[in-house]
Enzyme design. Sequence first.
Site, PDB file in Angstrom:
ATOM      1  NE  ARG A 121     -11.373  -3.643  14.792  1.00  0.00           N
ATOM      2  CZ  ARG A 121     -12.488  -3.164  15.249  1.00  0.00           C
ATOM      3  NH1 ARG A 121     -12.778  -2.738  16.413  1.00  0.00           N
ATOM      4  NH2 ARG A 121     -13.647  -3.262  14.369  1.00  0.00           N
ATOM      5  NE  ARG A 152      -8.691   0.412   3.262  1.00  0.00           N
ATOM      6  CZ  ARG A 152      -8.415   0.373   4.503  1.00  0.00           C
ATOM      7  NH1 ARG A 152      -7.548   1.117   5.138  1.00  0.00           N
ATOM      8  NH2 ARG A 152      -8.971  -0.507   5.397  1.00  0.00           N
ATOM      9  CE1 TYR A 207      -3.255   9.266   7.166  1.00  0.00           C
ATOM     10  CE2 TYR A 207      -4.470   7.272   6.332  1.00  0.00           C
ATOM     11  CZ  TYR A 207      -3.897   8.017   7.561  1.00  0.00           C
ATOM     12  OH  TYR A 207      -3.638   7.349   8.636  1.00  0.00           O
ATOM     13  CD  GLN A 223      -2.831   1.182   2.204  1.00  0.00           C
ATOM     14  OE1 GLN A 223      -2.342   1.368   3.341  1.00  0.00           O
ATOM     15  NE2 GLN A 223      -4.101   0.820   2.452  1.00  0.00           N
TER      16      GLN A 223
END
Length: 372
Positions: free
Chosen positions: A319, A226, A174, A104
Site C-alpha cells: 500500500r 506464499r 485461493y 506469482q
Amino acid sequence: MKNKFKPLFEPFTFPNGVSINGRMVVAPMTHFSSHEDGTISKEEIDFITARSSEMGMVITACANVTPDGKAFEGQPSVARDEDIPGLKKLASSIQAKGTKAILQIHHGGSQALPHLIPNGDVVAPSDVFKDGKQIARALTEEEITHIIDSFKEAARRAVQAGFDGVEIHGANGYLLHQFYSPYSNQRTDQWGGNDEKRLAFPIAVVDAVKEGIEKHVTKPFILGYRLSPEEPETPGLTMAETFTLVDALKTKGLDYLHISLMEIDAKARRGADPSKTRMELLKERCGDELPLIGVGSVITAEDALNAYNQGIPLIAIARELIVDPDWAVKIKQGRENEIETVIKRRQKDKYLIPEGLWTVMEANQGWVPMED
C-alpha cells in the site's frame, strides 16, 4: 542515507545462490489492468516499474494458470503461450530498474469469478454452497491433474519470458489454500482427509513447478511459496497445521516462504504460543535454511527496519508504494521524511495508478489513504 537504514539495502543471497540488491520487496498488488484476454498492458507495466527502483525484487500481481482460475477483473494470465510476449515486456521492464522480477502464479478455485471464466464453471476442492445455492463444484481427479500440469506449464512460460523466479500463490483462500484447509476441503479420496492428504495437492504443485523450471532454465531461478498461516473458521488452519505445511515445504528446496499477513507483527491465535508473533514462530520453525518474506502494514522506513531487526530477512511493501512510488528511493537518499502518506486526488496522474485500481480504491474508502 542514514546509517541505521543501511541494512535495508544490504544484498541478500537466496539458497540457490541468486542475490538481490536489498531487503525490500514489492509485494504482489492486484492492479485490475491487464487486457481483457489477460495479456499485459502498458498501464500495468508503468504502474509496476514506477515502484521498482531501489527494491530488491518485484513480485507481480498473481497470474492465473488456467482460464477457470481467473479471480479478478484485469488479472494477468500465464495460461497460454500467447501470454509470453507481454510477460517478457513486464519482466524486462522490472529488470531494467536493477531489480529481480518474480511472477506469482495462481488459481482462484472457489474465488474465481463466474463471469470471467468459461461457462461460469467455478471449481474447488469440494462443492461450495452459499445461501442454499451451489457456487462451486468439486474438481474431478482428471481436472486436478490438469491444474497441476498447468502450474508446471506456467513455470515454463515464466522461464521463457525471462523472469528471475516464480512464486506459487498458496495463500489468501485461493485454490492451494483451499485444498490444505480442513474448512474448505471435504474430500475423502487421495486429495483430502487428514493433514497429509490435504497437503497432497499443494505439494504436487510445488513438485510440478520445480520440474517445469528445471527442464527449461539455463541459470539459477528463484522459487517461492506464499501462505496464510491461520484461518478464522473452525475447523480451519491454525499455526499447528501451518507448521506441518512448512515442514513439508522445507524439504522441497524452496528459496523463500512469503507469509501473507495484514499486520506483520500479528500474534498467533491458535495452535502455538499466543504470546509470540506468527513471524517469530515461523522464523523459529524455518531457521536459516528457508528465508521468510514478511508483509503487512509496513508503512514507514522505521517499520521496515523494525521488521528486519526482528530477524525477518526480507520485507514486502504494498500500500505505501501505491501512495509513494519513490518510497525506497527516498529512504536511500536520506529523504524518508519526505515520504508521502496520502494520495492527493488532484495529482492523480503522477501516481501512474491504473484506472481499474483507482476505481477500486475509490470504492473502498480507507484501504489506501486518499484526500482531495
